[in-house]
Design a protein around this motif. Structure first.
Motif, PDB file in Angstrom:
ATOM      1  N   TRP A   1      30.002  45.674  23.686  1.00 45.69           N
ATOM      2  CA  TRP A   1      29.050  47.193  23.912  1.00 45.69           C
ATOM      3  C   TRP A   1      28.471  47.219  25.174  1.00 45.69           C
ATOM      4  O   TRP A   1      27.945  46.206  25.418  1.00 45.69           O
ATOM      5  N   ARG A   2      28.244  48.564  25.572  1.00 43.80           N
ATOM      6  CA  ARG A   2      27.906  48.712  26.622  1.00 43.80           C
ATOM      7  C   ARG A   2      26.847  49.874  26.518  1.00 43.80           C
ATOM      8  O   ARG A   2      26.935  50.961  25.729  1.00 43.80           O
ATOM      9  N   SER A   3      25.495  49.831  27.068  1.00 46.66           N
ATOM     10  CA  SER A   3      24.510  51.363  26.961  1.00 46.66           C
ATOM     11  C   SER A   3      25.328  52.502  27.731  1.00 46.66           C
ATOM     12  O   SER A   3      26.281  52.255  28.536  1.00 46.66           O
ATOM     13  N   GLY A   4      24.821  53.569  27.291  1.00 49.15           N
ATOM     14  CA  GLY A   4      25.366  54.749  28.077  1.00 49.15           C
ATOM     15  C   GLY A   4      24.500  55.783  28.216  1.00 49.15           C
ATOM     16  O   GLY A   4      23.336  55.778  27.484  1.00 49.15           O
ATOM     17  N   THR A   5      24.617  56.782  29.088  1.00 44.90           N
ATOM     18  CA  THR A   5      23.896  58.014  29.276  1.00 44.90           C
ATOM     19  C   THR A   5      24.826  59.184  29.655  1.00 44.90           C
ATOM     20  O   THR A   5      26.135  58.816  29.644  1.00 44.90           O
ATOM     21  N   VAL A   6      24.205  60.189  29.526  1.00 38.12           N
ATOM     22  CA  VAL A   6      25.016  61.524  29.603  1.00 38.12           C
ATOM     23  C   VAL A   6      24.396  62.022  30.567  1.00 38.12           C
ATOM     24  O   VAL A   6      23.403  62.407  30.673  1.00 38.12           O
TER      25      VAL A   6
END
Length: 293
Positions: free
Chosen positions: A264-269
């Motif tokens: 899992w990796r963090s994410g932004t939009v």
């Protein structure tokens, strides 16, 4: 013709409120993909156990509801929650053949039904003095689905003099130390089979309740049926044969830090609506398995 005599009795006593909860953040698999089932025996006795129930008369408070099918030559212990959901999902898929997706879970699931637990997602078969565990791993980790075989039973019990009644049966106390933990079991000589839930067995009667002395895990019988039901053995497609230590290492790793195991990796939009992946996610959870050795 096999005649069924049903004598289900549901226990009303509450178990410890501080029993072990489902550990970690691992999610249940989309499908176990066990493959075709083959009838390998017929039950003489079927027992229902609550695993870590807050109240034994309320399935919603269980970690799992497990079923022990005892035949002449094969004994099978498995999660009724998982089995029931698999069956309902298969029926759902037949009725909705054009659907693009199916529900991940149907039917009762107890506490935290979306969380994977190794004791809920393994099937255990005992035959000819050997126990085989088929271990289904969490979501996104199906490549590690495994099985192994070991001698059964391995516990050396000391019989006590204390008695208590469980679902209407007089039970005698027994104790043992096994693989790093001390256990107390209550068995009934009225059903003279050397079986019990999970890997427990070897006493001169059916085990109706067993727990480690820290009360992290408690298996307690809540129902019993005498009658003939088919015991099925699945193909367990894709399950690889491994050593017990290797399987348990996977179970530990995935329970302690499932997000890290699946990458899992963090994410932004961003402003354009695109997902931008960030750093890897690591969430460590303390782990207390039944087997410490």
């Amino acid at each position: 013709m096999c005649k069924r005599i049903i004598t289900i009795i549901f226990a009303l006593a509450a178990t410890s409120a501080w029993a072990q909860q489902k550990q970690g953040h691992a999610r249940i698999p989309i499908s176990r993909d066990t493959g075709k089932g083959t009838v390998v025996d017929q039950t003489k006795v079927r027992v229902w156990y609550a695993l870590n129930a807050d109240k034994t008369d309320d399935m919603n408070t269980y970690i799992d509801c497990q079923r022990l099918d005892i035949g002449d030559s094969i004994t099978k212990c498995y999660s009724w929650f998982v089995f029931n959901s698999d069956s309902l999902r298969a029926d759902w898929s037949k009725k909705h053949r054009g659907a693009k997706s199916a529900p991940m879970w149907l039917g009762p699931g107890g506490k935290k039904q979306d969380n994977w637990c190794q004791y809920e997602w393994s099937d255990f078969y005992v035959s000819g003095g050997q126990l085989t565990e088929y271990a289904c791993m969490p979501s996104k980790l199906g490549q590690y689905n495994s099985y192994y075989t070991e001698p059964w039973p391995q516990m050396t019990w000391t019989l006590g003099t204390e008695h208590q009644t469980i679902i209407g049966y007089d039970c005698q106390k027994a104790t043992c130390h096994w693989r790093g933990r001390d256990y107390e079991a209550w068995f009934t000589a009225a059903i003279p089979v050397k079986a019990g839930p999970w890997k427990f067995g070897g006493l001169p009667g059916l085990i109706l309740k067993v727990y480690d002395t820290e009360r992290l895990y408690t298996f307690e019988a809540v129902g019993l049926e005498k009658g003939c039901y088919a015991i099925e053995k699945y193909e367990y497609k894709g399950y690889k044969k491994r050593k017990r230590a290797e399987v348990q290492n996977y179970q530990r790793t995935f329970t302690e830090n499932w997000p890290k195991a699946v990458g899992w990796r963090s994410g932004t939009v961003d402003a354009g609506g695109h997902v931008v992946l960030g750093e890897s996610v690591s969430i460590h959870t303390p782990y207390e398995p039944l087997e410490k050795e």
